[in-house]
Design an enzyme around this catalytic site. Structure first.
Site, PDB file in Angstrom:
ATOM      1  N   TRP A 155       0.857  -1.184   0.000  1.00 48.55           N
ATOM      2  CA  TRP A 155       0.000   0.000   0.000  1.00 48.55           C
ATOM      3  C   TRP A 155       0.902   1.246   0.000  1.00 48.55           C
ATOM      4  O   TRP A 155       1.848   1.312   0.781  1.00 48.55           O
ATOM      5  CB  TRP A 155      -0.882  -0.032   1.249  1.00 48.55           C
ATOM      6  N   ASP A 236      -1.465  -6.074   8.837  1.00 41.13           N
ATOM      7  CA  ASP A 236      -2.408  -5.043   8.432  1.00 41.13           C
ATOM      8  C   ASP A 236      -3.622  -5.743   7.825  1.00 41.13           C
ATOM      9  O   ASP A 236      -3.500  -6.437   6.817  1.00 41.13           O
ATOM     10  CB  ASP A 236      -1.756  -4.097   7.409  1.00 41.13           C
ATOM     11  N   LYS A 272     -13.751  -0.678   4.748  1.00 47.29           N
ATOM     12  CA  LYS A 272     -14.278  -1.373   3.569  1.00 47.29           C
ATOM     13  C   LYS A 272     -15.345  -2.390   3.918  1.00 47.29           C
ATOM     14  O   LYS A 272     -16.386  -2.424   3.286  1.00 47.29           O
ATOM     15  CB  LYS A 272     -13.141  -2.047   2.803  1.00 47.29           C
TER      16      LYS A 272
HETATM   17  N1  PLA Z   1      -4.068  -0.705   4.946  1.00 50.06           N
HETATM   18  C1  PLA Z   1      -4.210  -1.044   3.647  1.00 50.06           C
HETATM   19  C2  PLA Z   1      -3.462  -2.222   3.132  1.00 50.06           C
HETATM   20  C3  PLA Z   1      -5.053  -0.278   2.809  1.00 50.06           C
HETATM   21  O1  PLA Z   1      -5.167  -0.610   1.530  1.00 50.06           O
HETATM   22  C4  PLA Z   1      -5.731   0.839   3.333  1.00 50.06           C
HETATM   23  C5  PLA Z   1      -6.610   1.691   2.456  1.00 50.06           C
HETATM   24  C6  PLA Z   1      -5.559   1.112   4.694  1.00 50.06           C
HETATM   25  C7  PLA Z   1      -4.721   0.313   5.469  1.00 50.06           C
HETATM   26  C8  PLA Z   1      -6.208   2.259   5.385  1.00 50.06           C
HETATM   27  O2  PLA Z   1      -7.548   2.379   5.277  1.00 50.06           O
HETATM   28  P1  PLA Z   1      -8.411   3.216   6.304  1.00 50.06           P
HETATM   29  O3  PLA Z   1      -7.514   4.137   7.045  1.00 50.06           O
HETATM   30  O4  PLA Z   1      -9.393   3.920   5.470  1.00 50.06           O
HETATM   31  O5  PLA Z   1      -9.018   2.187   7.205  1.00 50.06           O
HETATM   32  N2  PLA Z   1      -6.308   1.742   1.088  1.00 50.06           N
HETATM   33  C9  PLA Z   1      -7.164   2.452   0.128  1.00 50.06           C
HETATM   34  C10 PLA Z   1      -7.368   3.900   0.461  1.00 50.06           C
HETATM   35  C11 PLA Z   1      -8.543   1.814   0.055  1.00 50.06           C
HETATM   36  C12 PLA Z   1      -6.133   4.676   0.800  1.00 50.06           C
HETATM   37  O6  PLA Z   1      -5.152   4.667   0.038  1.00 50.06           O
HETATM   38  O7  PLA Z   1      -6.150   5.303   1.863  1.00 50.06           O
HETATM   39  C13 PLA Z   1      -6.509   2.296  -1.264  1.00 50.06           C
HETATM   40  O8  PLA Z   1      -7.112   2.709  -2.257  1.00 50.06           O
HETATM   41  O9  PLA Z   1      -5.397   1.734  -1.327  1.00 50.06           O
END
Ligand code: PLA
Length: 427
Positions: A155, A236, A272
Site C-alpha cells: 500500500w 495489516d 471497507k
Molecule cells: N491498509 C491497507 C493495506 C489499505 O489498503 C488501506 C486503504 C488502509 C490500510 C487504510 O484504510 P483506512 O484508514 O481507510 O481504514 N487503502 C485504500 C485507500 C482503500 C487509501 O489509500 O487510503 C486504497 O485505495 O489503497
C-alpha cells in the site's frame, strides 16, 4: 495619513512580508498518488470516464453503497435518546474494542481468554498502522537499526507511515511480475536472511495492491520461519471479508499465527467491510505473552493515544458495536459483505471473459480471476496505465492496480476495450 494609520499599515505590510518569507523553503509536495485520481475523475467531464483508483466499493450503478445493516444500526442510534456526545475513554468504546478483537482473533481465541490482547480504538486502519508504528518505535526491543520490512509492492501509504515515526522502511520480495503471482522463494529467503527479531509487515488477506495471498501451506511455512527467527509480525488487516466473502476465512492467517505463538500486532479497519470509509473506525490489537504484559502495553498505548488524538470518535464505533454485538445484525452484515465480495468476483469473471474470448487481448489474463479482494494487479506497464488515464479517462494507479469495484455492467465493456487498446499500443 495619520501617524497611527501609518503605524498600522507598516505593521500589516511587515507582517505580510514575514509570512511571505516564512515558508519559502517548503518544497511543493506531489499530490497523493491515490487520492489525486479521485479528484481528477470528479473534475473530468468525459461521459464514459471510469474510476478504478481508490479501493472504495461501488454498486452496479457506480454509486457508493451504504450497507443496509449500517442503515439499520443508524436508525437504532437515532432512536436512542440516551446517547450523548461525551468523550469516549482514551482507548475507545469498550464494547466495540472487545467485539472487534473477537472478530479478528476468533470468538474462542486463547489470547483473548488469557487476557493477553490489548485493543485500542483507532482512526480507521491508517490510525492503527500509525499507532502500532509509534508504539514499536518507542518500545520494541530494537537490537540494531529501527527498520521494518514491507512487501514489494505494498500500500502506497505504508512507507510514509513508518518514516513519520522514525522507522526505516525496507522491502522484501513479494510479487513476481513474470508469473503475476507470489514470489514465495524470494519471500522465504528474505525471512531467513533478515537479522533475527526483525519486523515484517504482512497483509492479513487480500494483499494491496497485488490481490495475491499465500496459500495456507505457504502461510504455515512463513509462520515457521518467523518463529524460528524470532521475527515480529505487523499484520495489516484492511479487507477482512473481501478476500473470500467470509470473515472467518479471511482471518485464518492471523488466527493461525496467534495460535502458533508468533509475536505480533494487528491493524484492523472497518472502512471497507462495513463501508464506513469516512467514519474512520478501526482498532489496533497487540498480543502479549501474559495478561500482566498486556496491561503494561495498554498503559503505554493510552499515553501515546492521549497525546495524539486524546480519544477516538464515537459515531462509527457505535454503529460497528451494534452490528458486532447483535446476532441478527451480525448475520445481516455477513450477507452484505457477501454481496460486495460476490459482485467483485462477478466483475473479475466478466472482465476475464471479455478480454480472453471477445477481444482476444494479447497475453495471459488468468490472474484477473485468480487474484482476490478489491484489487487486481493487471501487470500492464506504467506507460500503458498512463495512456489509459490520459487518453481513455480510465483512472488507475501507475503501478497497474485497478480497483475492481469501480467496474460494473455498464462500464466493463468500455474498460476492457480501452485496456485491450493500451496493451496493443493503440491508445
Ligand atoms: N491498509 C491497507 C493495506 C489499505 O489498503 C488501506 C486503504 C488502509 C490500510 C487504510 O484504510 P483506512 O484508514 O481507510 O481504514 N487503502 C485504500 C485507500 C482503500 C487509501 O489509500 O487510503 C486504497 O485505495 O489503497
Amino acid at each position: 495619513m495619520t501617524d497611527r494609520l501609518k503605524q498600522v499599515v507598516n505593521h500589516v505590510s511587515s507582517s505580510n512580508k514575514m509570512s511571505n518569507d516564512l515558508w519559502q523553503n517548503v518544497p511543493l509536495a506531489p499530490p497523493d498518488s491515490i487520492f489525486k485520481l479521485t479528484a481528477a475523475y470528479k473534475a473530468d467531464p468525459f461521459e464514459n470516464k471510469v474510476n478504478l483508483g481508490v479501493g472504495a466499493y461501488r454498486d452496479d450503478d457506480n454509486k457508493p453503497w451504504v450497507l443496509p445493516v449500517v442503515r439499520k444500526a443508524e436508525q437504532i442510534l437515532l432512536n436512542t435518546p440516551s446517547l450523548d456526545h461525551e468523550y469516549l475513554p482514551i482507548t475507545g468504546l469498550p464494547e466495540f474494542t472487545a467485539a472487534a478483537a473477537k472478530l479478528i482473533l476468533g470468538p474462542d481465541s486463547p489470547a483473548i481468554a488469557g487476557g493477553r490482547v490489548t485493543t485500542v480504538q483507532t482512526i480507521s486502519g491508517t490510525g492503527a498502522n500509525h499507532l502500532g508504528a509509534l508504539f514499536l518505535e518507542r518500545f520494541f526491543p530494537w537490537s540494531g537499526n529501527k527498520e521494518i520490512y514491507l512487501s514489494d509492492p505494498t500500500w502506497a501509504n505504508h512507507p510514509a507511515i513508518f518514516k513519520n515515526v522514525g522507522i526505516v522502511p525496507r522491502t522484501y520480495p513479494y510479487y513476481d511480475p513474470k508469473t503475476i503471482g507470489l514470489d514465495f522463494d524470494g519471500y522465504m529467503n528474505a525471512l531467513k536472511t533478515a537479522p533475527n527479531n526483525s519486523i515484517f509487515l504482512i497483509h492479513a488477506c487480500a494483499h494491496n495492491p497485488t490481490g495475491v495471498d499465500p496459500t495456507r501451506e505457504q502461510w504455515n511455512e512463513i509462520a515457521a520461519v518467523m518463529l524460528d527467527k524470532g521475527h515480529y509480525g505487523f499484520f495489516d488487516c484492511a479487507y477482512q471479508g473481501f478476500a473470500s466473502g467470509n470473515l472467518d476465512n479471511d482471518a485464518w492467517a492471523v488466527r493461525e499465527f496467534v495460535k502458533k505463538g508468533v509475536n505480533m500486532l494487528i491493524c484492523q479497519s472497518f472502512a471497507k467491510n462495513a463501508g464506513l470509509y469516512g467514519e474512520r473506525v478501526g482498532a489496533l490489537h497487540v498480543i502479549s505473552s501474559s495478561k500482566e504484559a498486556a496491561e503494561r502495553v495498554k498503559s503505554q498505548l493510552s499515553v501515546l493515544q492521549r497525546s495524539e488524538i486524546s480519544n477516538p470518535p464515537t459515531y462509527g464505533a457505535r454503529i460497528v458495536n451494534l452490528i458486532l454485538n447483535d446476532a441478527g445484525l451480525f448475520e445481516e452484515w455477513k450477507r452484505d459483505i457477501a454481496t460486495m465480495a460476490g459482485r467483485i468476483i462477478d466483475m473479475r469473471k466478466q472482465l476475464y471473459k471479455v478480454l480472453t474470448e471477445e477481444l482476444k487481448t494479447p497475453g495471459n489474463w488468468d490472474h484477473i480471476v485468480n487474484q482476490i479482494g478489491m484489487f487486481s494487479f493487471t501487470g500492464i506497464t506504467p506507460q500503458q496505465s498512463q495512456a489509459l488515464v490520459e487518453k481513455a479517462h480510465v483512472y488507475m494507479t501507475a503501478n497497474g492496480r485497478i480497483s475492481m469495484t469501480g467496474l460494473n455492467r455498464k462500464n466493463l465493456g468500455y474498460f476492457a476495450e480501452s485496456l485491450d487498446k493500451a496493451v496493443r499500443g493503440q491508445l
